[in-house]
Design a protein around this motif. Structure first.
Motif, PDB file in Angstrom:
ATOM      1  N   CYS A  29       1.061  -1.612  -0.296  1.00 31.10           N
ATOM      2  CA  CYS A  29       0.143   0.029   0.429  1.00 31.10           C
ATOM      3  C   CYS A  29       0.522   0.919  -0.454  1.00 31.10           C
ATOM      4  O   CYS A  29       0.842   2.559  -0.233  1.00 31.10           O
ATOM      5  CB  CYS A  29      -1.031  -0.126   1.195  1.00 31.10           C
ATOM      6  SG  CYS A  29      -2.162  -1.787   1.245  1.00 31.10           S
ATOM      7  N   LYS A  30       2.131   1.313   0.357  1.00 30.76           N
ATOM      8  CA  LYS A  30       2.933   2.298   0.143  1.00 30.76           C
ATOM      9  C   LYS A  30       3.407   2.551  -0.980  1.00 30.76           C
ATOM     10  O   LYS A  30       3.736   3.764  -1.020  1.00 30.76           O
ATOM     11  CB  LYS A  30       4.474   1.731   1.325  1.00 30.76           C
ATOM     12  CG  LYS A  30       4.284   1.465   2.612  1.00 30.76           C
ATOM     13  CD  LYS A  30       5.403   1.570   3.690  1.00 30.76           C
ATOM     14  CE  LYS A  30       6.107   3.100   3.734  1.00 30.76           C
ATOM     15  NZ  LYS A  30       7.416   3.307   4.504  1.00 30.76           N
TER      16      LYS A  30
ATOM     17  N   THR B 262       0.773   3.104  -3.178  1.00 35.15           N
ATOM     18  CA  THR B 262       0.098   3.505  -4.126  1.00 35.15           C
ATOM     19  C   THR B 262       0.396   4.829  -3.848  1.00 35.15           C
ATOM     20  O   THR B 262       0.806   5.544  -3.175  1.00 35.15           O
ATOM     21  CB  THR B 262      -0.842   2.465  -3.823  1.00 35.15           C
ATOM     22  OG1 THR B 262      -1.575   3.569  -2.345  1.00 35.15           O
ATOM     23  CG2 THR B 262      -1.031   1.010  -3.673  1.00 35.15           C
ATOM     24  N   ASP B 263      -0.572   5.759  -4.886  1.00 38.96           N
ATOM     25  CA  ASP B 263      -0.896   7.257  -4.101  1.00 38.96           C
ATOM     26  C   ASP B 263      -1.647   7.326  -3.043  1.00 38.96           C
ATOM     27  O   ASP B 263      -1.030   8.720  -2.718  1.00 38.96           O
ATOM     28  CB  ASP B 263      -1.912   7.772  -5.538  1.00 38.96           C
ATOM     29  CG  ASP B 263      -1.910   7.656  -7.015  1.00 38.96           C
ATOM     30  OD1 ASP B 263      -0.338   7.839  -7.276  1.00 38.96           O
ATOM     31  OD2 ASP B 263      -1.793   7.592  -8.071  1.00 38.96           O
ATOM     32  N   SER B 264      -2.155   7.192  -2.525  1.00 41.29           N
ATOM     33  CA  SER B 264      -2.774   7.211  -0.655  1.00 41.29           C
ATOM     34  C   SER B 264      -2.603   5.859  -0.359  1.00 41.29           C
ATOM     35  O   SER B 264      -3.794   5.012   0.203  1.00 41.29           O
ATOM     36  CB  SER B 264      -4.213   7.903  -0.959  1.00 41.29           C
ATOM     37  OG  SER B 264      -5.333   7.559   0.055  1.00 41.29           O
TER      38      SER B 264
ATOM     39  N   GLU C 174      -6.021   5.161   2.518  1.00 41.94           N
ATOM     40  CA  GLU C 174      -6.624   5.061   1.932  1.00 41.94           C
ATOM     41  C   GLU C 174      -6.724   3.317   1.615  1.00 41.94           C
ATOM     42  O   GLU C 174      -7.390   2.810   1.321  1.00 41.94           O
ATOM     43  CB  GLU C 174      -6.904   5.660   0.442  1.00 41.94           C
ATOM     44  CG  GLU C 174      -8.834   5.659  -0.067  1.00 41.94           C
ATOM     45  CD  GLU C 174      -9.214   6.446  -0.407  1.00 41.94           C
ATOM     46  OE1 GLU C 174      -9.981   7.099  -1.499  1.00 41.94           O
ATOM     47  OE2 GLU C 174      -7.764   7.261  -0.900  1.00 41.94           O
ATOM     48  N   SER C 175      -5.619   3.232   0.653  1.00 44.32           N
ATOM     49  CA  SER C 175      -4.927   1.504   0.751  1.00 44.32           C
ATOM     50  C   SER C 175      -4.889   0.613   1.339  1.00 44.32           C
ATOM     51  O   SER C 175      -5.844  -0.461   1.459  1.00 44.32           O
ATOM     52  CB  SER C 175      -3.952   1.618  -0.753  1.00 44.32           C
ATOM     53  OG  SER C 175      -3.655   2.383  -1.476  1.00 44.32           O
TER      54      SER C 175
ATOM     55  N   HIS D  36      -7.798  12.438   8.796  1.00 43.98           N
ATOM     56  CA  HIS D  36      -6.426  11.910   8.005  1.00 43.98           C
ATOM     57  C   HIS D  36      -7.410  12.412   6.631  1.00 43.98           C
ATOM     58  O   HIS D  36      -6.585  12.389   5.308  1.00 43.98           O
ATOM     59  CB  HIS D  36      -5.938  10.740   7.903  1.00 43.98           C
ATOM     60  CG  HIS D  36      -4.959  10.663   9.251  1.00 43.98           C
ATOM     61  ND1 HIS D  36      -5.881   9.927  10.584  1.00 43.98           N
ATOM     62  CD2 HIS D  36      -4.144  10.409   9.666  1.00 43.98           C
ATOM     63  CE1 HIS D  36      -4.621  10.701  11.223  1.00 43.98           C
ATOM     64  NE2 HIS D  36      -3.505  10.182  11.111  1.00 43.98           N
ATOM     65  N   LEU D  37      -8.678  11.148   6.716  1.00 41.64           N
ATOM     66  CA  LEU D  37      -9.375  11.369   4.927  1.00 41.64           C
ATOM     67  C   LEU D  37     -10.670  11.398   5.096  1.00 41.64           C
ATOM     68  O   LEU D  37     -11.165  12.166   6.207  1.00 41.64           O
ATOM     69  CB  LEU D  37      -9.941  10.339   5.120  1.00 41.64           C
ATOM     70  CG  LEU D  37      -7.707   9.216   4.600  1.00 41.64           C
ATOM     71  CD1 LEU D  37      -8.606   7.588   4.528  1.00 41.64           C
ATOM     72  CD2 LEU D  37      -7.221   9.565   3.426  1.00 41.64           C
TER      73      LEU D  37
ATOM     74  N   GLN E 258     -14.185   9.849   1.549  1.00 37.93           N
ATOM     75  CA  GLN E 258     -13.567   8.709   1.044  1.00 37.93           C
ATOM     76  C   GLN E 258     -13.456   7.804   2.274  1.00 37.93           C
ATOM     77  O   GLN E 258     -13.708   6.200   1.917  1.00 37.93           O
ATOM     78  CB  GLN E 258     -11.970   9.598   1.404  1.00 37.93           C
ATOM     79  CG  GLN E 258     -11.480  10.186   0.296  1.00 37.93           C
ATOM     80  CD  GLN E 258     -10.582  10.788   1.012  1.00 37.93           C
ATOM     81  OE1 GLN E 258     -10.160  11.865   1.843  1.00 37.93           O
ATOM     82  NE2 GLN E 258      -9.116  11.573   0.020  1.00 37.93           N
TER      83      GLN E 258
END
Length: 473
Positions: free
Chosen positions: A203-204, A206-208, A211-212, A299-300, A304
């Protein structure tokens, strides 16, 4: 054994230094050699024996602090009241696994408790975790069982014991709740980074990343509960502090494997409002994930977080459908949705044993319904359903015998029935572990026949159906 200490390195905000406090005349009475081999743990080593039994303290061992929603009410500080995280070891797959001792003695989070565990609860957890692993359900594992001559007081004096457990991670939803509700934002961020690094490294990229990661947590939780429902397993205490961030089944207490099919069955006799009844488990999983998502409200954005939660139901439903298609031997979801509700209505009315029924269905021969029909009172109703089922299965165009073989691999002959666990515990308290090992043997390969252990596949006797299991278990 190369013991690492990644979680302990997070510092005092996340845990307290503790150590195993050995029991009086403690003995290692069961050891999971195959799991030990996977983790490169040599139990023959004198030093490793001392580390695992607590006679040689591990300086970096800790007890974790967390919070949690317990039966719907929030408890702002909980923690490992009787557990010690010795550290992490690397498996043959290259991943890190926690070594965690249950019943290790008082910790700063014991809340006036003795920090101990009794033999019966350790045996129940040992059996359950290994049974779940054999059923391919994500779970903590049991590595070693220690008994003793030390008395631990519950309703009455009982033999004290310790259980050495292994899991991909022991971080719970409640860890995030603890830091969020305490307003400890920097520690919450540290925990997020820790989980990304150690549990969700993909997940690191990815763009988010956050979220991932949360999306993956939602999906893992959904798949875990889908497997619970398909297997007829009930956890019993689905508090947020008992929900793993890695999607593993942890903290076995008043669990149960459903015998007579009852969708509203409650295995935990402490659950007076039936909050965690079998049919409510999917809904509770979503409720718990809602609690988790609140912790990331800074955070989100709300939309989201809502979008992440919306992954839960379709993931659970599709995964459950796939599992039930395998159990019932069909190809098409449409056929499953037509046949399964009718079948469950019949099973409920007849109080048919869930696992025995699907095992018999796996062995069903073409146009030979006697083995199943003889199990019920309303023979005509079940015969009608079996005729529809047989016709549907034939329309799939698959070889009957091939489908039956596949069904036999997913419908266990042996499950962990409460009365079997009870018999094993009584024998163990008298010093006889042979019944424990015999039961463990069939639970480790539940789809095989084991003709020498045929009695362990039978329905519970009347006395066994009335056994009560509570949070003290």
């Amino acid at each position: 054994m190369n013991l690492e200490h990644h979680f302990a390195s997070l510092g005092d905000a996340f845990s307290s230094k503790t150590r195993i406090q050995p029991l009086l005349e403690q003995r290692l009475v069961e050891f999971n050699q195959s799991l030990a081999t996977f983790l490169s743990i040599d139990i023959k080593s004198t030093q490793i024996k001392k580390i695992l039994n607590g006679s040689e303290p591990v300086l970096q061992s800790v007890s974790m602090v967390y919070a949690g929603h317990q039966f719907g009410g929030f408890s702002p500080q909980l923690g490992d009241g009787r557990g010690v995280l010795l550290g992490e070891v690397r498996g043959q797959d290259g991943l890190l696994y926690d070594l965690h001792m249950k019943g290790a003695g008082p910790t700063p989070y014991s809340r006036r408790g003795d920090g101990r565990a009794v033999l019966r609860s350790c045996i129940r957890e040992y059996l359950a975790s290994e049974a779940m692993a054999a059923l391919a359900i994500p779970t903590s594992r049991s590595l070693g069982l220690y008994d003793s001559c030390e008395a631990v007081y519950r309703e009455q004096p009982e033999p004290g014991a310790m259980l050495l457990r292994v899991a991909e991670g022991h971080i719970r939803f409640g860890h995030f709740e603890f830091f969020f509700y305490q307003g400890k934002n920097s520690e919450l961020d540290e925990l997020v980074e820790y989980c990304l690094t150690h549990y969700y490294p993909n997940c690191k990229k990815t763009d988010s990343p956050l979220e991932s990661m949360l999306t993956e947590v939602v999906k893992r939780t959904a798949r875990m509960i889908a497997k619970w429902q398909a297997a007829g397993f009930q956890h019993g205490v689905m508090n947020t502090d008992n929900f793993s961030f890695t999607g593993e089944t942890i903290d076995y207490g008043p669990y149960g494997f459903m015998e007579d099919y009852q969708p509203d069955w409650v295995c935990n006799h402490s659950d007076h409002e039936a909050r965690y009844a079998f049919s409510r488990q999917p809904g509770v999983g979503l409720w718990n994930l809602n609690c988790l998502m609140r912790c990331f409200s800074k955070h989100l954005e709300k939309d989201q977080l809502v979008a992440i939660l919306q992954c839960y139901e379709p993931e659970l439903q599709s995964y459950y459908d796939d599992l039930m298609l395998q159990k019932i031997g069909l190809k098409n979801v449409k056929d499953l949705h037509e046949l399964l509700p009718v079948l469950f209505t019949i099973l409920k009315a007849e109080r048919m044993d869930y696992s025995i029924f699907f095992r018999l269905l796996s062995q069903l021969k073409f146009n030979e319904f006697t083995s199943l029909v003889d199990e019920v009172i309303d023979r005509d109703r079940l015969t009608e359903w079996l005729e529809r089922y047989q016709s549907t299965r034939l329309n799939d165009g698959l070889v009957w015998a091939d489908v039956s073989k596949l069904m036999m691999r997913v419908n266990p002959k042996y499950i962990l029935r409460n009365y079997l666990a009870h018999d094993v515990m009584i024998a163990a308290e008298k010093g006889d572990y042979l019944p424990f090992r015999r039961l463990l043997n069939v639970l480790n390969s539940p789809f095989d026949e084991h003709p020498e252990s045929e009695l362990l596949a039978q329905r519970a006797p009347e006395w066994g159906r009335s056994l009560e299991v509570s949070c003290s278990s």
